[in-house]
Design an enzyme around this catalytic site. Structure first.
Site, PDB file in Angstrom:
ATOM      1  N   TYR A 142      -8.406-102.416-106.523  1.00 56.36           N
ATOM      2  CA  TYR A 142      -8.381-101.571-105.369  1.00 56.36           C
ATOM      3  C   TYR A 142      -9.756-101.798-104.640  1.00 56.36           C
ATOM      4  O   TYR A 142      -9.686-102.132-103.617  1.00 56.36           O
ATOM      5  CB  TYR A 142      -8.355 -99.993-105.892  1.00 56.36           C
ATOM      6  CG  TYR A 142      -8.439 -99.209-104.653  1.00 56.36           C
ATOM      7  CD1 TYR A 142      -7.028 -98.992-103.922  1.00 56.36           C
ATOM      8  CD2 TYR A 142      -9.224 -98.082-104.268  1.00 56.36           C
ATOM      9  CE1 TYR A 142      -6.934 -98.070-102.800  1.00 56.36           C
ATOM     10  CE2 TYR A 142      -9.211 -97.449-103.314  1.00 56.36           C
ATOM     11  CZ  TYR A 142      -7.923 -97.380-102.629  1.00 56.36           C
ATOM     12  OH  TYR A 142      -7.975 -96.270-101.469  1.00 56.36           O
ATOM     13  N   ASP A 143     -10.916-101.571-105.170  1.00 54.96           N
ATOM     14  CA  ASP A 143     -12.002-101.812-104.458  1.00 54.96           C
ATOM     15  C   ASP A 143     -12.469-103.226-104.082  1.00 54.96           C
ATOM     16  O   ASP A 143     -12.628-103.333-102.655  1.00 54.96           O
ATOM     17  CB  ASP A 143     -13.362-101.475-105.557  1.00 54.96           C
ATOM     18  CG  ASP A 143     -13.351-100.142-106.096  1.00 54.96           C
ATOM     19  OD1 ASP A 143     -12.314 -99.568-106.093  1.00 54.96           O
ATOM     20  OD2 ASP A 143     -14.219 -99.651-106.778  1.00 54.96           O
ATOM     21  N   GLY A 145      -9.786-105.435-103.505  1.00 55.05           N
ATOM     22  CA  GLY A 145      -8.790-105.543-102.535  1.00 55.05           C
ATOM     23  C   GLY A 145      -9.265-105.298-101.181  1.00 55.05           C
ATOM     24  O   GLY A 145      -8.946-105.653-100.301  1.00 55.05           O
ATOM     25  N   ASN A 171     -12.532 -89.479 -99.691  1.00 52.22           N
ATOM     26  CA  ASN A 171     -11.744 -88.641-100.263  1.00 52.22           C
ATOM     27  C   ASN A 171     -11.084 -87.616 -99.442  1.00 52.22           C
ATOM     28  O   ASN A 171     -11.887 -86.738 -98.918  1.00 52.22           O
ATOM     29  CB  ASN A 171     -12.177 -87.802-101.538  1.00 52.22           C
ATOM     30  CG  ASN A 171     -12.643 -88.733-102.667  1.00 52.22           C
ATOM     31  OD1 ASN A 171     -13.462 -89.720-102.342  1.00 52.22           O
ATOM     32  ND2 ASN A 171     -12.093 -88.548-103.753  1.00 52.22           N
ATOM     33  N   VAL A 184      -7.664 -85.807-108.038  1.00 53.29           N
ATOM     34  CA  VAL A 184      -8.192 -84.822-108.611  1.00 53.29           C
ATOM     35  C   VAL A 184      -7.814 -83.242-107.878  1.00 53.29           C
ATOM     36  O   VAL A 184      -7.423 -82.504-108.535  1.00 53.29           O
ATOM     37  CB  VAL A 184      -9.736 -84.943-108.733  1.00 53.29           C
ATOM     38  CG1 VAL A 184     -10.535 -84.674-107.089  1.00 53.29           C
ATOM     39  CG2 VAL A 184     -10.477 -83.485-109.365  1.00 53.29           C
ATOM     40  N   ASP A 269     -16.083 -94.981-113.062  1.00 54.60           N
ATOM     41  CA  ASP A 269     -15.874 -93.719-112.315  1.00 54.60           C
ATOM     42  C   ASP A 269     -17.068 -93.670-111.432  1.00 54.60           C
ATOM     43  O   ASP A 269     -18.172 -93.283-112.221  1.00 54.60           O
ATOM     44  CB  ASP A 269     -15.426 -92.534-113.056  1.00 54.60           C
ATOM     45  CG  ASP A 269     -14.650 -91.625-112.418  1.00 54.60           C
ATOM     46  OD1 ASP A 269     -13.576 -91.196-112.484  1.00 54.60           O
ATOM     47  OD2 ASP A 269     -15.312 -90.856-111.570  1.00 54.60           O
TER      48      ASP A 269
HETATM   49  P1  NAD Z   1      -0.211 -92.731-100.896  1.00 49.20           P
HETATM   50  O1  NAD Z   1      -0.072 -93.488-102.299  1.00 49.20           O
HETATM   51  O2  NAD Z   1       0.233 -91.343-100.714  1.00 49.20           O
HETATM   52  O3  NAD Z   1       0.490 -93.502 -99.662  1.00 49.20           O
HETATM   53  C1  NAD Z   1       0.542 -95.055 -99.681  1.00 49.20           C
HETATM   54  C2  NAD Z   1       1.716 -95.648 -99.086  1.00 49.20           C
HETATM   55  O4  NAD Z   1       1.771 -96.792 -99.137  1.00 49.20           O
HETATM   56  C3  NAD Z   1       2.943 -95.002-100.068  1.00 49.20           C
HETATM   57  O5  NAD Z   1       3.819 -94.495 -99.087  1.00 49.20           O
HETATM   58  C4  NAD Z   1       3.387 -96.323-100.839  1.00 49.20           C
HETATM   59  O6  NAD Z   1       4.847 -96.255-101.089  1.00 49.20           O
HETATM   60  C5  NAD Z   1       3.078 -97.279 -99.634  1.00 49.20           C
HETATM   61  N1  NAD Z   1       2.907 -98.818-100.310  1.00 49.20           N
HETATM   62  C6  NAD Z   1       2.135 -99.123-101.211  1.00 49.20           C
HETATM   63  N2  NAD Z   1       2.340-100.424-101.517  1.00 49.20           N
HETATM   64  C7  NAD Z   1       3.124-100.718-100.620  1.00 49.20           C
HETATM   65  C8  NAD Z   1       3.710-102.190-100.305  1.00 49.20           C
HETATM   66  N3  NAD Z   1       3.312-103.168-100.949  1.00 49.20           N
HETATM   67  N4  NAD Z   1       4.268-102.244 -99.262  1.00 49.20           N
HETATM   68  C9  NAD Z   1       4.718-101.070 -98.671  1.00 49.20           C
HETATM   69  N5  NAD Z   1       4.467 -99.904 -98.777  1.00 49.20           N
HETATM   70  C10 NAD Z   1       3.438 -99.667 -99.642  1.00 49.20           C
HETATM   71  O7  NAD Z   1      -1.929 -93.031-100.413  1.00 49.20           O
HETATM   72  P2  NAD Z   1      -2.586 -92.458 -99.115  1.00 49.20           P
HETATM   73  O8  NAD Z   1      -3.587 -91.311 -99.565  1.00 49.20           O
HETATM   74  O9  NAD Z   1      -1.669 -91.976 -98.024  1.00 49.20           O
HETATM   75  O10 NAD Z   1      -3.612 -93.507 -98.529  1.00 49.20           O
HETATM   76  C11 NAD Z   1      -3.024 -94.103 -97.512  1.00 49.20           C
HETATM   77  C12 NAD Z   1      -4.239 -95.568 -97.234  1.00 49.20           C
HETATM   78  O11 NAD Z   1      -5.179 -94.651 -96.966  1.00 49.20           O
HETATM   79  C13 NAD Z   1      -4.177 -96.319 -98.386  1.00 49.20           C
HETATM   80  O12 NAD Z   1      -4.219 -97.656 -97.895  1.00 49.20           O
HETATM   81  C14 NAD Z   1      -5.591 -95.853 -98.950  1.00 49.20           C
HETATM   82  O13 NAD Z   1      -6.318 -97.011 -99.427  1.00 49.20           O
HETATM   83  C15 NAD Z   1      -6.309 -95.368 -97.809  1.00 49.20           C
HETATM   84  N6  NAD Z   1      -7.301 -94.242 -98.163  1.00 49.20           N
HETATM   85  C16 NAD Z   1      -7.017 -93.024 -98.552  1.00 49.20           C
HETATM   86  C17 NAD Z   1      -7.815 -92.104 -99.111  1.00 49.20           C
HETATM   87  C18 NAD Z   1      -7.514 -90.953 -99.376  1.00 49.20           C
HETATM   88  O14 NAD Z   1      -8.218 -89.776 -99.746  1.00 49.20           O
HETATM   89  N7  NAD Z   1      -6.240 -90.417 -99.263  1.00 49.20           N
HETATM   90  C19 NAD Z   1      -9.317 -92.403 -98.956  1.00 49.20           C
HETATM   91  C20 NAD Z   1      -9.657 -93.596 -98.682  1.00 49.20           C
HETATM   92  C21 NAD Z   1      -8.668 -94.519 -98.163  1.00 49.20           C
HETATM   93  N1  UDP Z   2     -10.862 -86.182-111.858  1.00 50.58           N
HETATM   94  C1  UDP Z   2     -11.079 -85.310-112.794  1.00 50.58           C
HETATM   95  N2  UDP Z   2      -9.886 -84.760-113.222  1.00 50.58           N
HETATM   96  C2  UDP Z   2      -8.281 -85.197-112.895  1.00 50.58           C
HETATM   97  C3  UDP Z   2      -8.615 -86.111-111.855  1.00 50.58           C
HETATM   98  C4  UDP Z   2      -9.803 -86.548-111.473  1.00 50.58           C
HETATM   99  O1  UDP Z   2     -12.111 -84.846-113.414  1.00 50.58           O
HETATM  100  O2  UDP Z   2      -7.771 -84.660-113.340  1.00 50.58           O
HETATM  101  C5  UDP Z   2     -12.366 -86.974-111.434  1.00 50.58           C
HETATM  102  C6  UDP Z   2     -12.209 -88.335-111.594  1.00 50.58           C
HETATM  103  O3  UDP Z   2     -12.733 -88.879-112.900  1.00 50.58           O
HETATM  104  C7  UDP Z   2     -13.368 -88.633-110.462  1.00 50.58           C
HETATM  105  C8  UDP Z   2     -13.079 -87.421-109.211  1.00 50.58           C
HETATM  106  O4  UDP Z   2     -12.320 -86.442-110.077  1.00 50.58           O
HETATM  107  O5  UDP Z   2     -14.518 -88.654-111.030  1.00 50.58           O
HETATM  108  C9  UDP Z   2     -12.234 -87.798-108.028  1.00 50.58           C
HETATM  109  O6  UDP Z   2     -10.976 -88.338-108.409  1.00 50.58           O
HETATM  110  P1  UDP Z   2      -9.938 -88.992-107.554  1.00 50.58           P
HETATM  111  O7  UDP Z   2      -8.816 -89.762-108.704  1.00 50.58           O
HETATM  112  O8  UDP Z   2      -9.185 -87.761-107.012  1.00 50.58           O
HETATM  113  O9  UDP Z   2     -10.622 -90.092-106.707  1.00 50.58           O
HETATM  114  P2  UDP Z   2     -11.649 -90.917-106.881  1.00 50.58           P
HETATM  115  O10 UDP Z   2     -12.815 -90.435-105.831  1.00 50.58           O
HETATM  116  O11 UDP Z   2     -12.215 -91.365-108.226  1.00 50.58           O
HETATM  117  O12 UDP Z   2     -10.999 -92.069-106.354  1.00 50.58           O
END
Ligand code: NAD
Ligand code: UDP
Length: 307
Positions: A142-143, A145, A171, A184, A269
């Site tokens: 992920y990171d 990527g 987050n 979390v 983490d």
């Molecule tokens: P999510 O998992 O709820 O949504 C991701 C969506 O992408 C899902 O609907 C999934 O089915 C779809 N998807 C995954 N792989 C796919 C593929 N190969 N082809 C087509 N669809 C695919 O996650 P989210 O929280 O909505 O995050 C959305 C975006 O925002 C992601 O790119 C994530 O990295 C980024 N992001 C989210 C957060 C957050 O806190 N929510 C923080 C930082 C970045």
């Molecule tokens: N975490 C936790 N309990 C849970 C899920 C997550 O203590 O049930 C912690 C996790 O280890 C991390 C933080 O909460 O330190 C945030 O986790 P999350 O998976 O939401 O996102 P991250 O910021 O790690 O991508």
């Protein structure tokens, strides 16, 4: 306008679609439903949305007025289940989105992440910090990527003048997160609502900052509409919280009888992550306005419907 949202059925995609529809646009939601379900789209006006079941790894073509590339699982549990798929999504998916943007001559906004900073050695993180990332750890799919995604987009901007916007999203929490996605906030709320033990990983002294989804979506849209070039912009709430503080807050807001259980901390983490948002304030005139208690109450109301 007709906007394409890849990953449009996910947490952020669904919230973004709702907002774009409210502004009078139509949306194309392209998703393979690997970390979401079509039921997450209920409540959106059907005549204004097109749903395409497609994997962003494979090229696609359509006309649209702008692209939000959100496809990628965001929960560590989910993105680590199939890490090869995650890195293919995060890289090939970006090529396909930016190629489509060039063909249509429209802007593409990338949902990048604070994870590009890895386990940061400075806090808060500003956009000029290059990060501290393990290239071969369990979070690397992920990171790294997402880091490659930023590189691809930046090179397309330099070499082909692609109109690129990069949002480094921290987050985010709120309605339409999947209750079982393993992050979390959803874990703690679902556990607290059912009086189940709250699962803290490690000692709970790791720090995150949580931004309510409406604030994040406003920031993303301000970036999309701005004159900002391809330089990344942090979108997040700078207010820090330890996971222990978060657990206690959620127990109190839900009037829960849950106890707290401690488990091993997963590998790599991050110990602390909070955004410096000076660039967003200066260039976008954006900062979050929802305080954590108000945001959590709205999120708890949403998750209550699953109990
Ligand atoms: P999510 O998992 O709820 O949504 C991701 C969506 O992408 C899902 O609907 C999934 O089915 C779809 N998807 C995954 N792989 C796919 C593929 N190969 N082809 C087509 N669809 C695919 O996650 P989210 O929280 O909505 O995050 C959305 C975006 O925002 C992601 O790119 C994530 O990295 C980024 N992001 C989210 C957060 C957050 O806190 N929510 C923080 C930082 C970045
Ligand atoms: N975490 C936790 N309990 C849970 C899920 C997550 O203590 O049930 C912690 C996790 O280890 C991390 C933080 O909460 O330190 C945030 O986790 P999350 O998976 O939401 O996102 P991250 O910021 O790690 O991508």
């Amino acid at each position: 306008m007709e906007y394409l949202i890849t990953g449009g059925a996910g947490f952020l995609g669904r919230n973004l679609a709702n907002r774009l529809l409210a502004e009078g646009h139509t949306v194309i939601l392209l998703d393979d439903f690997s970390s979401s379900s079509v039921s997450n789209l209920s409540g959106l006006e059907k005549s204004k949305i097109k749903i395409i079941n497609h994997d962003v790894e494979d090229p696609y073509d359509m006309s649209c007025d702008g692209i939000f590339n959100f496809a990628c699982p965001a929960s560590p549990i989910k993105y680590q289940q199939n890490p090869v798929k995650t890195i293919r999504t995060a890289t090939l998916g970006v090529f396909n989105a930016v190629d489509l943007a060039l063909r249509n001559r429209v802007p593409v906004l990338q949902a990048s992440t604070s994870e590009v900073y890895g386990d940061p050695l400075i806090d808060p993180q500003s956009e000029d910090y290059w990060g501290n990332v393990n290239p071969i750890g369990i979070r690397s799919c992920y990171d790294e990527g997402k880091r490659i995604g930023e590189t691809i987009l930046t090179d397309y901007a330099r070499q082909y003048s692609a109109e690129v916007k990069i949002a480094r999203i921290f987050n985010t929490y709120g309605p339409y997160m999947a209750p079982d996605d393993g992050r979390v906030v959803s874990n703690f709320i679902m556990q607290a609502l059912q009086d189940f033990p709250i699962t803290i990983y490690g000692k709970g002294n790791q720090i995150r900052s949580f931004c309510f989804v409406d604030d994040t979506i406003k920031g993303v849209l301000k970036l999309f509409e701005s004159k900002m070039d391809h330089r990344p912009v942090n979108i997040g709430n700078p207010h820090p919280l330890t996971m222990l503080e978060l657990a206690k807050k959620i127990i109190s807001l839900t009037n829960s009888n849950s106890k707290i259980d401690f488990f091993d901390l997963p590998g790599d983490d991050p110990k602390i992550r909070t955004p410096n948002i000076e660039r967003a304030i200066e260039k976008l005139d954006w900062k979050p306005t929802t305080n954590i208690d108000d945001g959590l109450i709205k999120t708890i109301d949403y998750f209550s419907t699953f109990i």
